[in-house]
Write a protein that holds these residues in place. Structure first.
Motif, short mmCIF file in Angstrom:
data_model
loop_
_atom_site.label_atom_id
_atom_site.label_comp_id
_atom_site.label_asym_id
_atom_site.label_seq_id
_atom_site.Cartn_x
_atom_site.Cartn_y
_atom_site.Cartn_z
N MET A 177 0.88 -1.22 0.01
CA MET A 177 -0.23 0.04 -0.19
C MET A 177 0.87 1.28 0.04
O MET A 177 0.57 2.22 -0.61
N VAL A 178 1.89 1.22 0.83
CA VAL A 178 2.70 2.47 0.94
C VAL A 178 3.50 2.52 -0.39
O VAL A 178 3.62 3.82 -0.89
N GLU A 179 4.14 1.54 -0.98
CA GLU A 179 4.60 1.70 -2.31
C GLU A 179 3.76 2.34 -3.31
O GLU A 179 4.20 3.29 -4.17
N ALA A 180 2.52 1.76 -3.34
CA ALA A 180 1.41 2.47 -4.40
C ALA A 180 1.23 3.76 -3.98
O ALA A 180 0.93 4.64 -4.81
N CYS A 181 1.29 4.46 -3.05
CA CYS A 181 1.17 5.80 -2.67
C CYS A 181 2.53 6.66 -2.80
O CYS A 181 2.67 7.89 -2.67
N GLY A 182 3.63 6.10 -3.22
CA GLY A 182 4.67 6.71 -3.51
C GLY A 182 5.88 6.62 -2.83
O GLY A 182 6.99 7.65 -3.02
N PHE A 183 6.03 5.75 -2.03
CA PHE A 183 7.09 5.54 -1.09
C PHE A 183 8.03 4.11 -1.41
O PHE A 183 7.43 3.24 -1.96
N ARG A 184 9.29 4.19 -1.21
CA ARG A 184 10.08 3.00 -1.64
C ARG A 184 10.94 2.61 -0.40
O ARG A 184 11.28 3.44 0.44
N PRO A 185 11.28 1.18 -0.42
CA PRO A 185 12.22 0.81 0.72
C PRO A 185 13.60 1.75 0.84
O PRO A 185 14.08 1.99 -0.30
N GLY A 186 14.06 1.54 2.18
CA GLY A 186 15.39 2.15 2.27
C GLY A 186 16.20 0.71 2.41
O GLY A 186 16.07 0.00 1.91
N ALA A 187 17.34 1.10 3.21
CA ALA A 187 18.45 0.19 3.15
C ALA A 187 17.96 -1.30 3.68
O ALA A 187 18.18 -2.29 3.24
N HIS A 188 17.08 -1.20 4.61
CA HIS A 188 16.61 -2.28 5.39
C HIS A 188 14.95 -2.08 4.97
O HIS A 188 14.34 -1.22 5.32
N ARG A 189 14.43 -3.11 4.11
CA ARG A 189 13.10 -3.14 3.66
C ARG A 189 12.11 -2.99 4.78
O ARG A 189 11.18 -2.50 4.73
N ASP A 190 12.30 -3.67 5.99
CA ASP A 190 11.44 -3.43 7.22
C ASP A 190 11.85 -2.38 8.02
O ASP A 190 11.25 -2.31 9.12
N ASP A 191 12.49 -1.40 7.46
CA ASP A 191 12.97 -0.31 8.33
C ASP A 191 12.10 1.27 7.71
O ASP A 191 11.24 1.06 6.87
N PHE A 192 12.69 2.42 7.68
CA PHE A 192 12.04 3.55 7.03
C PHE A 192 12.06 3.27 5.59
O PHE A 192 13.06 2.78 5.05
N TRP A 193 10.83 3.72 5.04
CA TRP A 193 10.90 3.99 3.69
C TRP A 193 10.65 5.41 3.22
O TRP A 193 10.13 6.16 4.10
N ARG A 194 11.39 5.83 2.19
CA ARG A 194 11.53 7.27 1.67
C ARG A 194 10.63 7.53 0.65
O ARG A 194 10.10 6.47 -0.65
N ARG A 195 10.32 8.62 0.17
CA ARG A 195 9.54 9.13 -0.84
C ARG A 195 10.25 8.77 -1.88
O ARG A 195 11.51 9.13 -2.03
N ALA A 196 9.52 8.14 -3.06
CA ALA A 196 9.93 8.02 -4.16
C ALA A 196 10.46 9.30 -5.23
O ALA A 196 9.86 10.30 -4.99
#
Length: 269
Positions: free
Chosen positions: A250-269
């Motif tokens: 859901m978060v990826e569909a809203c415009g965010f992408r994984p950081g260095a650790h996929r289960d950690d912070f995600w960043r704006r694409a």
């Protein structure tokens, strides 16, 4: 909240959570212990764990001080046992804008990897009431609006946290007889919180205990939010990462992408 007599049980639960993390393939996790200073006024029908009853005087529950030494000891036991798992220390500060100087001492002593800010209680009469209890006296819509107004005060009133926890906390207790919850009914209030949060450069938590509505994440993106954090609010090992795959999609569909650790912070694409 935890007291000294419960740390052995907590340590076992934390180690069990680490075992679960390894089992399901997580590379990291954070244990964010609660730190609370706001006393809650209890109503006659309020249910609390038996262990908390010693904390009640004249109908007011006063949270105990965080046993930081006990928490850090449990954390170190986990790190020693699971050296290949990235285990972060953390704390969730309840209403830190009301108790800033007291929380400053907690943060200096703990030197936590992850600091969350949250709202669990709102002014009620001469004291404070936990959010779930407010539905007895206020309409569901009023509870949500009061909560979000308090969240704005939190973000504007205290600087030393990096993630706003469970922006939709009142929805966990949405009353059965109320109109169905629709975040669009509170767009202005949600976006007011998200706007000040984005302006402060902090992260929005996507808590999966009650899945965060995608519309709120879309508003976060439109208001300039840069970072998303995930939390399963797992108070027992089996619940670790519940709903994480769905929330990530859901978060990826809203415009965010994984950081260095996929289960950690995600960043704006």
């Amino acid at each position: 909240m935890h007291s000294q007599w419960s740390w052995d049980a907590l340590a076992g639960s934390m180690e069990g959570t680490c075992e679960r993390a390894v089992e399901i393939g997580l590379s990291s996790l954070a244990f964010t212990e609660h730190a609370d200073f706001t006393p809650w006024t209890l109503r006659e029908d309020t249910e609390i764990p038996d262990a908390w009853r010693v904390l009640v005087t004249d109908g007011v529950l006063t949270p105990p001080e965080l046993d930081l030494d006990g928490y850090l000891e449990c954390l170190q036991r986990c790190r020693d046992r699971f050296p290949d798992l990235r285990i972060l220390s953390g704390v969730e500060l309840s209403e830190p804008h009301r108790h800033g100087h007291r929380f400053d001492r907690v943060l200096r002593a703990g030197r936590f990897d992850r600091v969350l800010g949250s709202v669990h209680s709102i002014t009620a009469g001469a004291g404070f009431d936990e959010v779930s209890g407010l539905y007895r006296d206020r309409s569901a819509a009023t509870v949500v609006r009061d909560y979000l107004a308090e969240a704005v005060r939190l973000v504007e009133g205290y600087d030393d946290f990096e993630v706003l926890a469970h922006i939709d906390y009142p929805i966990r207790y949405w009353p059965a007889g109320a109109e169905p919850y629709d975040p669009a009914a509170f767009e202005e209030e949600y976006r007011a919180v998200l706007r000040v949060l984005a302006g402060s450069g902090r992260a929005l938590e996507v808590n999966t205990q009650v899945p965060l509505h995608p519309q709120i994440v879309r508003w976060w993106h439109r208001e300039g939010g840069q970072t998303v954090a995930f939390a399963s609010d797992a108070h027992e090992p089996a619940l670790l990462a519940r709903g994480l795959a769905e929330a990530s999609a859901m978060v990826e569909a809203c415009g965010f992408r994984p950081g260095a650790h996929r289960d950690d912070f995600w960043r704006r694409a």
